[in-house]
Design an enzyme around this catalytic site. Structure first.
Site, short mmCIF file in Angstrom:
data_model
loop_
_atom_site.label_atom_id
_atom_site.label_comp_id
_atom_site.label_asym_id
_atom_site.label_seq_id
_atom_site.Cartn_x
_atom_site.Cartn_y
_atom_site.Cartn_z
N ARG A 67 -20.01 27.93 25.92
CA ARG A 67 -20.07 26.51 25.89
C ARG A 67 -20.91 26.05 26.99
O ARG A 67 -21.24 24.82 27.06
CB ARG A 67 -18.73 26.09 26.03
N MET A 92 -18.72 17.05 17.46
CA MET A 92 -17.53 17.84 17.02
C MET A 92 -17.56 19.11 17.94
O MET A 92 -17.29 20.25 17.57
CB MET A 92 -17.80 18.38 15.73
N LEU A 95 -16.16 19.61 25.15
CA LEU A 95 -16.95 19.59 26.49
C LEU A 95 -16.14 20.55 27.58
O LEU A 95 -15.02 20.36 27.66
CB LEU A 95 -16.94 18.27 26.99
N HIS A 111 -11.58 8.06 18.22
CA HIS A 111 -10.66 9.16 17.56
C HIS A 111 -9.97 8.46 16.53
O HIS A 111 -9.54 7.36 16.69
CB HIS A 111 -9.84 9.73 18.49
N GLY A 145 -8.67 17.57 28.16
CA GLY A 145 -7.66 17.90 26.88
C GLY A 145 -8.46 17.52 25.62
O GLY A 145 -9.75 16.68 25.68
N VAL A 146 -7.75 17.62 24.68
CA VAL A 146 -8.48 17.24 23.37
C VAL A 146 -7.94 15.87 22.91
O VAL A 146 -6.67 15.79 22.50
CB VAL A 146 -8.39 18.36 22.33
C1 GRF Z 1 -15.38 9.29 12.92
O1 GRF Z 1 -14.27 9.14 12.21
C2 GRF Z 1 -14.78 9.58 14.53
O2 GRF Z 1 -13.84 8.74 14.65
C3 GRF Z 1 -14.72 11.12 14.52
O3 GRF Z 1 -15.68 11.59 13.63
C4 GRF Z 1 -16.01 10.50 12.66
C5 GRF Z 1 -17.63 10.30 12.75
O4 GRF Z 1 -18.10 9.43 11.99
N1 GRF Z 1 -14.64 11.29 15.80
P1 GRF Z 1 -19.77 9.10 12.10
O5 GRF Z 1 -20.37 10.23 12.33
O6 GRF Z 1 -19.48 8.22 13.28
O7 GRF Z 1 -20.05 8.26 10.70
#
Ligand code: GRF
Length: 220
Positions: A67, A92, A95, A111, A145-146
């Site tokens: 990472r 996704m 970090l 989120h 944290g996540v």
């Molecule tokens: C969103 O729901 C965001 O909150 C989450 O992943 C999704 C990403 O959607 N972290 P996009 O790629 O912006 O359409």
């Protein structure tokens, strides 16, 4: 005022990226997107950036042995674009402390839940399956944290009787597209002050004190 330079990290569809692009282009957001970094070569977010002439760099995490090596590459790209603020928009990957230390309180994430509930992946589905009556979305600063960092802004979305996980997710996403550019604009205007876990927003419009009930209260 100096224009805020954003580096946006994406992995997928990029609809949040799109909402930031749109708000930059219509001048509601005093910022420019200097570069996007995507860890997924097939992501639609890359096409969105290209359509708007925004440079994108694909850094596939599979090409790195750990990472930190992946993060070092991202840091190099972000520094070469002299960015002020890192925006995680559906990014996704977790970090490393190295990345977080490089941009202290200069990394935002969105989120799709009312944090601290439903941290981590599949938040909307898990909230729906749990049977919550309200869900929503949260913009926060990233920490080690996540989905745990100081909260900047949240939107509450009621769960409707005929919702599916999918329809709920779509309605939450619509609010994501509103609160993320707003949070970035607060930052651009220098109005965010982080004290411990709390983020104070100077001179905002005030919050309604009216509680919300779902279902609505009845006379009884
Ligand atoms: C969103 O729901 C965001 O909150 C989450 O992943 C999704 C990403 O959607 N972290 P996009 O790629 O912006 O359409």
């Amino acid at each position: 005022m100096k224009t805020l330079k954003l580096g946006v990290l994406v992995s997928g569809s990029g609809s949040n990226l799109q909402s930031i692009i749109d708000n930059v282009e219509n001048k509601r957001l005093d910022a420019e997107i200097s570069v996007i970094i995507c860890n997924n070569p097939g992501a639609y977010a890359i096409d969105r950036a290209a359509k708007h002439g925004i440079p994108s760099v694909v850094i596939d995490h599979h090409d790195f042995e750990d990472r930190e090596a992946f993060d070092r590459e991202m840091i190099a790209v972000l520094k070469s674009h002299d960015i002020d603020l890192v925006i995680m928009a559906g990014f996704m990957r977790i970090l490393t402390p190295l990345f977080l230390r490089t941009f202290p309180m200069r990394i935002m994430n969105i989120h799709p839940a009312l944090l601290p509930s439903f941290q981590g992946i599949h938040a909307q589905e898990r909230a729906f399956e749990y049977g919550v009556k309200f869900s929503g979305c949260t913009v926060h600063f990233a920490d080690e944290g996540v989905d745990t960092g100081p909260i900047i802004t949240q939107a509450v979305v009621p769960v409707l009787d005929d919702d599916t996980a999918d329809t709920l997710q779509q309605r939450i996403l619509m609010e994501e597209h509103r609160i993320y550019p707003q949070a970035i604009q607060f930052y651009a205007e220098g109005r965010l002050e982080v004290v411990g876990r709390k983020v104070r927003i100077r001179d905002h419009a005030g919050v309604s004190e009216v509680p919300h009930h779902n279902p609505p209260l009845e006379a009884f």
